[in-house]
Design a protein around this motif. Structure first.
Motif, PDB file in Angstrom:
ATOM      1  N   ASP A   1      47.510  42.095  50.917  1.00  0.00           N
ATOM      2  CA  ASP A   1      47.786  40.873  50.152  1.00  0.00           C
ATOM      3  C   ASP A   1      46.482  40.243  49.645  1.00  0.00           C
ATOM      4  N   GLU A   2      45.532  40.130  50.568  1.00  0.00           N
ATOM      5  CA  GLU A   2      44.267  39.482  50.231  1.00  0.00           C
ATOM      6  C   GLU A   2      43.476  40.293  49.207  1.00  0.00           C
ATOM      7  N   ALA A   3      43.317  41.585  49.458  1.00  0.00           N
ATOM      8  CA  ALA A   3      42.540  42.423  48.534  1.00  0.00           C
ATOM      9  C   ALA A   3      43.151  42.388  47.138  1.00  0.00           C
ATOM     10  N   ALA A   4      44.493  42.467  47.081  1.00  0.00           N
ATOM     11  CA  ALA A   4      45.172  42.476  45.784  1.00  0.00           C
ATOM     12  C   ALA A   4      45.016  41.135  45.075  1.00  0.00           C
ATOM     13  N   TRP A   5      45.180  40.042  45.833  1.00  0.00           N
ATOM     14  CA  TRP A   5      45.039  38.730  45.193  1.00  0.00           C
ATOM     15  C   TRP A   5      43.623  38.520  44.669  1.00  0.00           C
ATOM     16  N   TRP A   6      42.624  38.887  45.481  1.00  0.00           N
ATOM     17  CA  TRP A   6      41.246  38.682  44.997  1.00  0.00           C
ATOM     18  C   TRP A   6      40.999  39.479  43.722  1.00  0.00           C
ATOM     19  N   PHE A   7      41.605  40.652  43.637  1.00  0.00           N
ATOM     20  CA  PHE A   7      41.431  41.437  42.409  1.00  0.00           C
ATOM     21  C   PHE A   7      42.035  40.697  41.218  1.00  0.00           C
ATOM     22  N   ILE A   8      43.279  40.241  41.398  1.00  0.00           N
ATOM     23  CA  ILE A   8      43.982  39.553  40.300  1.00  0.00           C
ATOM     24  C   ILE A   8      43.210  38.299  39.883  1.00  0.00           C
ATOM     25  N   SER A   9      42.772  37.539  40.873  1.00  0.00           N
ATOM     26  CA  SER A   9      42.073  36.285  40.588  1.00  0.00           C
ATOM     27  C   SER A   9      40.698  36.536  39.969  1.00  0.00           C
ATOM     28  N   MET A  10      40.031  37.594  40.413  1.00  0.00           N
ATOM     29  CA  MET A  10      38.709  37.900  39.855  1.00  0.00           C
ATOM     30  C   MET A  10      38.838  38.361  38.405  1.00  0.00           C
ATOM     31  N   GLU A  11      39.862  39.149  38.144  1.00  0.00           N
ATOM     32  CA  GLU A  11      40.124  39.578  36.764  1.00  0.00           C
ATOM     33  C   GLU A  11      40.322  38.343  35.865  1.00  0.00           C
ATOM     34  N   HIS A  12      41.104  37.375  36.351  1.00  0.00           N
ATOM     35  CA  HIS A  12      41.326  36.151  35.577  1.00  0.00           C
ATOM     36  C   HIS A  12      40.037  35.352  35.422  1.00  0.00           C
ATOM     37  N   SER A  13      39.205  35.344  36.452  1.00  0.00           N
ATOM     38  CA  SER A  13      37.938  34.606  36.376  1.00  0.00           C
ATOM     39  C   SER A  13      37.004  35.249  35.356  1.00  0.00           C
TER      40      SER A  13
END
Ligand code: ZN
Length: 253
Positions: free
Chosen positions: A188-200
């Motif tokens: 969950d964490e690894a996937a969310w950080w990826f999604i959020s970093m892509e948006h950033s």
């Protein structure tokens, strides 16, 4: 009206089989979400989840299957030599080389995510860390690195070791001229950080294209990083619920 819904809480497991099933479900869902968000580029990209019993083995998406079609039954188990020990599909060599070294170097890391998503890829060309431009981007403030050493497709274990070394204790790396890599204590964490970093990356590219960004000052960025830098697991939960409702077959075993 009171909700009958159980509030989200990080699950704990007595039995390793239950934890394995849970991790595989989260992994299949994370892959479907990456597909839904357009993070796939042909056969590139991988998310791995460490097996809870065989700690030097990890589960990963099969090479050549779209993120959009992966179900729990399709996930493959790879050992420390890069051999597929469960499942009928091949493993992506780069997935093994990068992820095996990260899982070996970071016992705290349960999952790692990498893909050639558009904004992460575009940002990686600039070979700079992300600035603290938004509240969301502060999750990465002082917690990501730039791996500025592009040497072709990562097929050599030594290259995987160098990436793992560069990552250090951080949650993310920008692989120059390549794409993003994130890790987490759960899928969950690894996937969310990826999604959020892509948006950033997208937000910073847009801001820099439009004008001169004003950074959040260091003190506020550090404070915000403490506030939002640990919320990766929770942020993934609504996405998990949504994708399972939309594509329940992803849980097929
Ligand atoms: Zn790649």
């Amino acid at each position: 009206m009171a909700s009958d819904r159980t509030p989200h809480a990080i699950p704990r497991f007595e039995r390793v089989e239950d934890e394995r099933r849970h991790r595989k479900q989260r992994l299949a869902a994370a892959l479907r979400l990456f597909g839904q968000f357009g993070f796939d580029e042909g056969a590139a990209g991988h998310i791995t989840a460490r097996d809870p019993g065989l700690l030097d083995h990890f589960w990963v998406n099969p090479l050549g299957m779209s993120f959009k079609q992966v179900s729990v039954k399709d996930l493959i188990l790879v050992n420390e030599q890069g051999e597929v020990v469960e499942g009928n599909w091949p493993v992506n060599a780069a997935a093994f080389v990068i992820h095996s070294q990260i899982h070996a170097a970071r016992p705290d890391v349960v999952a790692a995510a990498h893909s050639h998503s558009m904004y992460g890829k575009a940002w990686s060309i600039l070979r700079r860390p992300l600035d603290p431009l938004t509240q969301d981007a502060c999750a990465f403030y002082g917690d990501h690195v730039v791996f500025a050493d592009y040497t072709g497709v990562v097929l050599d274990v030594e290259e995987g070791k160098r990436i793992a070394h560069a990552l250090g204790d951080c949650k993310a790396a920008i692989l120059s001229n390549h794409g993003l890599l994130t890790v987490g204590r759960s899928v969950d964490e690894a996937a969310w950080w990826f999604i959020s970093m892509e948006h950033s990356c997208q937000a910073q590219l847009l801001a820099e294209a439009a004008g001169t960004p004003v950074l959040i000052d260091r003190e506020q960025a550090e404070k915000t990083a403490r506030q939002v830098g640990g919320s990766g697991w929770l942020s993934f939960q609504p996405l998990y619920d949504w994708i399972v409702e939309l594509q329940p077959e992803l849980l097929d075993e």
